[in-house]
Design a protein around this motif. Structure first.
Motif, PDB file in Angstrom:
ATOM      1  N   TYR A 482       0.968  -1.289   0.169  1.00 55.38           N
ATOM      2  CA  TYR A 482      -0.164   0.081   0.098  1.00 55.38           C
ATOM      3  C   TYR A 482       0.959   1.359   0.021  1.00 55.38           C
ATOM      4  CZ  TYR A 482      -3.690   3.031   1.444  1.00 55.38           C
ATOM      5  OH  TYR A 482      -4.838   4.168   1.612  1.00 55.38           O
ATOM      6  N   SER A 486      -0.939   4.565  -4.896  1.00 56.79           N
ATOM      7  CA  SER A 486      -1.607   3.251  -5.415  1.00 56.79           C
ATOM      8  C   SER A 486      -2.779   2.849  -4.432  1.00 56.79           C
ATOM      9  CB  SER A 486      -0.626   2.146  -5.594  1.00 56.79           C
ATOM     10  OG  SER A 486      -0.248   1.401  -4.241  1.00 56.79           O
ATOM     11  N   GLN A 488      -3.360   0.185  -2.751  1.00 56.76           N
ATOM     12  CA  GLN A 488      -3.915  -0.982  -3.179  1.00 56.76           C
ATOM     13  C   GLN A 488      -4.284  -1.794  -2.066  1.00 56.76           C
ATOM     14  OE1 GLN A 488      -2.568  -2.928  -7.201  1.00 56.76           O
ATOM     15  NE2 GLN A 488      -0.665  -1.720  -6.617  1.00 56.76           N
ATOM     16  N   VAL A 498      -7.884  -7.368  -5.814  1.00 55.79           N
ATOM     17  CA  VAL A 498      -7.177  -6.308  -5.209  1.00 55.79           C
ATOM     18  C   VAL A 498      -7.787  -5.125  -5.782  1.00 55.79           C
ATOM     19  CG1 VAL A 498      -4.865  -5.376  -5.344  1.00 55.79           C
ATOM     20  CG2 VAL A 498      -4.917  -7.751  -4.927  1.00 55.79           C
ATOM     21  N   THR A 500      -8.267  -0.558  -5.530  1.00 58.97           N
ATOM     22  CA  THR A 500      -7.740   0.677  -5.327  1.00 58.97           C
ATOM     23  C   THR A 500      -8.437   1.351  -4.272  1.00 58.97           C
ATOM     24  OG1 THR A 500      -6.831   0.968  -7.664  1.00 58.97           O
ATOM     25  CG2 THR A 500      -6.846   2.695  -6.396  1.00 58.97           C
TER      26      THR A 500
END
Length: 510
Positions: A482, A486, A488, A498, A500
């Motif tokens: 993370y 991003s 993520q 996964v 955003t």
């Protein structure tokens, strides 16, 4: 643990009789302990796990040691049977709980349980990675004697596992004018020191220790992550639904003084020592009962008992410590379930549907300026009714907002973020504690169905547990880190994915 035989005695000399395939012995710094072999489940990896239950890492916290810092256990002679769970700090019948965490009576409550596939001394750098588990329970309840915390399937996958006990409630965390602060935290530290000094004898590597916990246990490992005094004791952190306490000094002191006044004693060790255990538990329960007003206080201020900022052991809030870079060298996995506390309103769904969502959220303390953006960001939940959006708001305030907040404070430190979103077959949403049996890969264990419903997906347990094993072994759980660029986030569901900015829905509250 019904398949573990009853102990022959509490302490006894070693003999040829115990050197059978059923039993196994290991030397610790305080003395020799006897455990026994059990099978793992899942049909892969190592087929056997050796369990050593109730090994004391400290003297019993009674008498002069009741409100003292923990004292390392003095050596014993002969062999200590470690075949049954030792006494727990939790007392009596805990009632209906989400996780089966039984109480065990007795005085010697500071113990570790060790589960290992390889109970032989490991040379430096050659041992297996180690997981240390700290149980939850709001810092006033919980027990390491849960069958869910059995490390057998971590052993199957090559991870030595330790669960530890610590003093709870006022005995562990209450302010007393002339007693050491944060006694429960000091218990964690001494238990982790025990791991450093002894885990190689059980086949583990003290240089590869990951600490993990859920709820108050998740808060515990985050507290340790931000403590200078703890940095040498672990190398990675996995925080599940972390409930940080970070109780302000004045609030902690007020609670202690108020409890002493209610008991009619001085707020000193002598004063509180004049009260028996049952009386303190009675006073503690009364002081922490949750009514409408106190519930709002918990939402805004956190739990009344737990790790407190004492300026000594805990010098500042965890947030300030992480901002200062404490623990930045430690990889961290952090996350929560989607609807930790939505079950609070589960039985009142029909009644609450007649109450407008905005009125309910206002009663729970939501600020007017946050109302519209929050409802927009959580439109999918709001459509399911007032009870669901109220539960989501409680979940966000008490658990989920801390995830992006703490991650941002860590900056570029190695961090991975997840959400557990799979809806329970019992409640229809991902409630508090639901992810724990997936973490331990124990879906075939006891009392799973009341929390997860029938037939929880083993494939999801393989994904969650596999990610944990990967993190413990390599420092990476198997999805992208993370970063603020991003954001993520791993979303555990069927199927998992996964995404955003998996915590975008809490941002109106930040």
């Amino acid at each position: 643990m019904s398949n573990i035989p009853s102990p022959h005695s509490t302490e006894q000399p070693a003999s040829a009789e115990s050197a059978t395939a059923e039993f196994v012995e290991v030397d610790t710094q305080a003395g020799r302990v006897r455990g026994c072999w059990r099978p793992t489940t899942g049909g892969r990896g190592r087929a056997r796990s050796a369990g050593f239950l109730g090994i004391p890492f400290a003297e019993a916290p009674v008498g002069e040691l009741r409100f003292a810092a923990p004292v390392a256990r003095r050596p014993w002679e002969g062999v200590l049977d470690a075949l049954e769970f030792a006494p727990t700090a939790q007392r009596g019948d805990p009632g209906v709980t989400l996780i089966p965490e039984p109480s065990v009576p007795g005085e010697s409550t500071l113990n570790v349980n060790v589960f290992t596939p390889s109970p032989e001394r490991a040379a430096a750098g050659e041992g297996l990675p180690v997981l240390v588990w700290i149980h939850g329970g709001g810092y006033f309840a919980g027990s390491p004697a849960s069958p869910w915390y059995d490390g057998r399937n971590f052993n199957r996958d090559g991870v030595v596992t330790v669960s530890l006990s610590y003093r709870l409630g006022f005995d562990g965390f209450g302010w007393i004018s002339d007693a050491p602060s944060n006694r429960g935290v000091r218990d964690w530290l001494l238990a982790l020191e025990w791991v450093q000094n002894n885990i190689a004898e059980f086949g583990g590597d003290p240089a590869r220790v990951t600490i993990a916990g859920q709820s108050a246990g998740g808060g515990a490992v985050l507290t340790l992550l931000g403590m200078e005094a703890a940095q040498h004791l672990f190398h990675g952190v996995y925080a599940i639904s972390g409930a940080l306490a970070d109780i302000a000094t004045d609030r902690s002191e007020k609670f202690g003084r108020d409890l002493a006044a209610a008991a009619g004693v001085a707020p000193t060790r002598a004063g509180f020592s004049a009260l028996d255990e049952d009386r303190i538990l009675e006073l503690q329960k009364k002081a922490t009962e949750l009514g409408p007003e106190s519930m709002l206080a918990v939402i805004d201020e956190g739990l009344p008992l737990g790790p407190a900022i004492d300026g000594d052991l805990i010098r500042r809030s965890t947030q300030e410590s992480l901002r200062a870079g404490i623990g930045a060298d430690k990889p961290l996995v952090i996350g929560a379930t989607d609807d930790e506390f939505s079950m609070i309103f589960f039985e009142a769904q029909k009644k609450l549907r007649w109450i407008p969502k905005s009125i309910m959220l206002k009663k729970l303390g939501m600020q007017k300026q946050n109302m519209k953006p929050y409802l927009a960001a959580n439109a999918d939940v709001a459509r399911k009714g007032t009870a669901r959006i109220a539960g989501r708001y409680l979940t966000d305030k008490m658990f989920r907002t801390s995830v992006p907040r703490l991650v941002a404070l860590r900056g570029d430190a190695p961090t991975w973020v997840y959400r557990f979103s799979w809806p329970s077959g019992t409640f229809g949403f991902a409630e508090h504690c639901l992810d724990v049996p997936f973490f331990f890969d124990c879906l075939d264990g006891v009392a799973i169905e009341p929390l997860a419903g029938p037939n929880p997906p083993q494939r999801l347990a393989d994904e969650v547990h596999g990610g944990v094993v990967s993190f413990i072994e390599t420092g990476e759980p198997g999805w992208p880190r993370y970063t603020e660029g991003s954001r993520q986030t791993r979303v555990y569901d069927t199927p998992s994915s996964v995404v955003t900015d998996g915590y975008a829905s809490v941002r109106p509250l930040l």
